[in-house]
Design a protein around this motif. Structure first.
Motif, PDB file in Angstrom:
ATOM      1  N   GLY A 153       0.779  -1.229   0.000  1.00 33.29           N
ATOM      2  CA  GLY A 153       0.000   0.000   0.000  1.00 33.29           C
ATOM      3  C   GLY A 153       0.809   1.276   0.000  1.00 33.29           C
ATOM      4  N   GLU A 154       0.246   2.290   0.643  1.00 34.76           N
ATOM      5  CA  GLU A 154       0.764   3.647   0.520  1.00 34.76           C
ATOM      6  C   GLU A 154       2.147   3.857   1.143  1.00 34.76           C
ATOM      7  OE1 GLU A 154      -1.990   6.702   1.673  1.00 34.76           O
ATOM      8  OE2 GLU A 154      -3.704   5.623   0.851  1.00 34.76           O
ATOM      9  N   ALA A 223      -1.479  -4.269   5.613  1.00 31.80           N
ATOM     10  CA  ALA A 223      -2.355  -4.099   4.452  1.00 31.80           C
ATOM     11  C   ALA A 223      -3.684  -3.519   4.918  1.00 31.80           C
ATOM     12  CB  ALA A 223      -2.575  -5.436   3.737  1.00 31.80           C
ATOM     13  N   HIS A 224      -4.019  -2.333   4.440  1.00 35.91           N
ATOM     14  CA  HIS A 224      -5.280  -1.679   4.784  1.00 35.91           C
ATOM     15  C   HIS A 224      -6.356  -1.958   3.742  1.00 35.91           C
ATOM     16  CE1 HIS A 224      -4.006   0.802   8.207  1.00 35.91           C
ATOM     17  NE2 HIS A 224      -2.885   1.025   7.555  1.00 35.91           N
ATOM     18  N   ILE A 229      -4.772  -6.476   0.671  1.00 35.79           N
ATOM     19  CA  ILE A 229      -4.975  -7.708   1.454  1.00 35.79           C
ATOM     20  C   ILE A 229      -4.927  -8.918   0.528  1.00 35.79           C
ATOM     21  CG2 ILE A 229      -6.634  -9.003   2.852  1.00 35.79           C
ATOM     22  CD1 ILE A 229      -7.654  -6.221   3.869  1.00 35.79           C
ATOM     23  N   MET A 230      -5.598  -8.826  -0.604  1.00 39.44           N
ATOM     24  CA  MET A 230      -5.629  -9.952  -1.532  1.00 39.44           C
ATOM     25  C   MET A 230      -4.271 -10.176  -2.200  1.00 39.44           C
ATOM     26  SD  MET A 230      -8.484 -11.226  -0.957  1.00 39.44           S
ATOM     27  CE  MET A 230      -8.208 -12.584  -2.090  1.00 39.44           C
ATOM     28  N   HIS A 247      -3.757  -4.745  10.354  1.00 45.21           N
ATOM     29  CA  HIS A 247      -4.626  -3.591  10.097  1.00 45.21           C
ATOM     30  C   HIS A 247      -5.950  -4.062   9.508  1.00 45.21           C
ATOM     31  CE1 HIS A 247      -1.360  -1.053  11.266  1.00 45.21           C
ATOM     32  NE2 HIS A 247      -0.607  -1.492  10.278  1.00 45.21           N
ATOM     33  N   CYS A 248      -5.906  -4.620   8.274  1.00 46.36           N
ATOM     34  CA  CYS A 248      -7.094  -5.232   7.670  1.00 46.36           C
ATOM     35  C   CYS A 248      -8.290  -4.266   7.676  1.00 46.36           C
ATOM     36  CB  CYS A 248      -7.457  -6.514   8.428  1.00 46.36           C
ATOM     37  SG  CYS A 248      -8.349  -7.740   7.441  1.00 46.36           S
ATOM     38  N   THR A 249      -8.007  -2.991   7.389  1.00 44.63           N
ATOM     39  CA  THR A 249      -9.006  -1.936   7.516  1.00 44.63           C
ATOM     40  C   THR A 249     -10.240  -2.176   6.650  1.00 44.63           C
ATOM     41  OG1 THR A 249      -7.241  -0.374   8.047  1.00 44.63           O
ATOM     42  CG2 THR A 249      -9.345   0.566   7.360  1.00 44.63           C
TER      43      THR A 249
END
Length: 384
Positions: A153-154, A223-224, A229-230, A247-249
């Motif tokens: 991510g970011e 991973a948000h 996540i995938m 995280h799993c947001t």
């Protein structure tokens, strides 16, 4: 020997609650848990009548000791910003037991933590499971390493994109991780084929990745977003390695997919602002939705993002947003211990486990609850 008697015991080993039980402690371990028992003469007694007794709470993802409280930049040792691939870094080489947050954790009933590097790098380094009381980190270790940090991510794309280096995109983050795991496969094969007496040059980066490939160490994936996540799950399946999503947001958006892959999730920190795009769907509903789908869930503070002593509050807010009370308590006790890989020692009140016990004046998910007594390794380390 020490006996804790009279309190309402939530062992977290099962749904059974002992209304007025007795816990016997000796040599830092729980030697018995009973509804009724004779207390031998000479045993020190802690009267917990009218109180609530729980195993010490566990923060399954934080950076305590690596980002020190009240110190500022000089106390930040969690991100090595100079190289996106740093699996050889070890949290225990940077954790400062004098970080005042450890005392805050104890006062908040948090007796064990999973702490490690931040998310600047694609592979950030090795995390550790620690007790929250001790003078030197070597005496606090429950398990080290306990996980290898990776990030999607970011964060990594921002850190290295600003340096005009790779990874500057999500594609590059995944490619670097995949490339490094392939290198580790080749290194492992070469090492296995090296004959006795032949020179083999050890590579510390590859050595720790071999533990991942052998399933001795899980990848702990920052991973948000749902797509990140995938991606983490896709790569873990490709290399047949163990994975935990941190995280799993946006996990509630793909809860069925996560449950299907049997991947645990450490959710949070949910008590923050939506400070970046990845957090646009941030909600305390996430852990409850995941748990309902059968995902093994823990709840995190991500300290210092949320001060570590507020871990019970985060569990309570998850209940407010639909999570079952039992699931929320498991998320900061037994589930957290199982996800970290330390359930043989902590996470429940059972014979043979470490005597990490907290006596609460009220039910701990009550906003007004405070720990009266905190016991770690059989020693009373805090009295309220």
């Amino acid at each position: 020997m020490l006996a804790v008697k009279g309190g309402k015991i939530y062992t977290m080993a099962s749904k059974r609650v002992i209304e007025e039980g007795i816990i016997f402690i000796d040599g830092g371990k729980i030697v018995d848990v009973a509804e009724r028992a004779e207390i031998p003469a000479g045993v020190e007694i802690i009267d917990a009548k009218g109180k609530y007794i729980f195993p010490g709470f566990i923060d399954a993802h934080c950076h305590i000791g690596l980002f020190e409280e009240g110190v500022g930049a000089i106390g930040e040792d969690g991100n090595e910003w100079t190289d996106p691939i740093t699996p050889h870094l070890r949290a225990i080489d940077a954790v400062n037991p004098a970080d005042v947050a450890f005392k805050d954790a104890v006062k908040g009933g948090v007796t064990a933590v999973f702490t490690g590097p931040g998310s600047a790098n694609v592979i950030g380094g090795q995390s550790a499971a620690l007790k929250t009381h001790g003078r030197v980190v070597d005496e606090m270790i429950i398990k080290s390493p306990a996980g290898l940090k990776i990030a999607f991510g970011e964060n990594p794309k921002r850190v290295y994109g600003e340096q005009k280096k790779s990874p500057a995109t999500r594609m590059a983050t995944a490619a670097l991780l995949r490339e490094t795991l392939y290198k580790a496969r080749n290194y492992k094969l070469k090492k296995e084929r090296t004959k006795e007496g032949e020179v083999f040059e050890t590579d510390l980066k590859m050595e720790i990745l071999c533990q991942v490939l052998d399933k001795k160490l899980p990848l702990r994936a920052h991973a948000h977003r749902a797509d990140d996540i995938m991606t983490a799950i896709r790569i873990a399946k490709e290399f047949d390695v163990d994975l935990v999503i941190e995280h799993c947001t946006e996990g509630h958006l793909i809860a069925d997919n996560i449950a299907k892959e049997n991947v645990p999730a450490v959710v949070g920190p949910s008590l923050t602002s939506k400070s970046k795009y990845e957090l646009k769907d941030l909600t305390f509903k996430t852990p409850g939705v995941l748990a309902e789908k059968g995902v093994k869930v823990a709840i995190m503070t991500d300290h210092p993002v949320i001060p570590i002593q507020y871990l019970p509050l985060l569990a309570a807010l998850a209940v407010k947003e639909g999570m079952k009370e039992e699931d929320a308590l498991l998320a900061i006790t037994k589930n957290a211990a199982e996800i970290i890989g330390i359930a043989d020692r902590v996470g429940s009140i059972e014979k043979g486990k470490d005597a990490d016990i907290v006596i609460w004046d009220k039910f701990p998910l009550d906003l007004m609850a405070r720990p009266d007594i905190v016991i770690i390794n059989g020693e009373v380390v805090y009295k309220g």
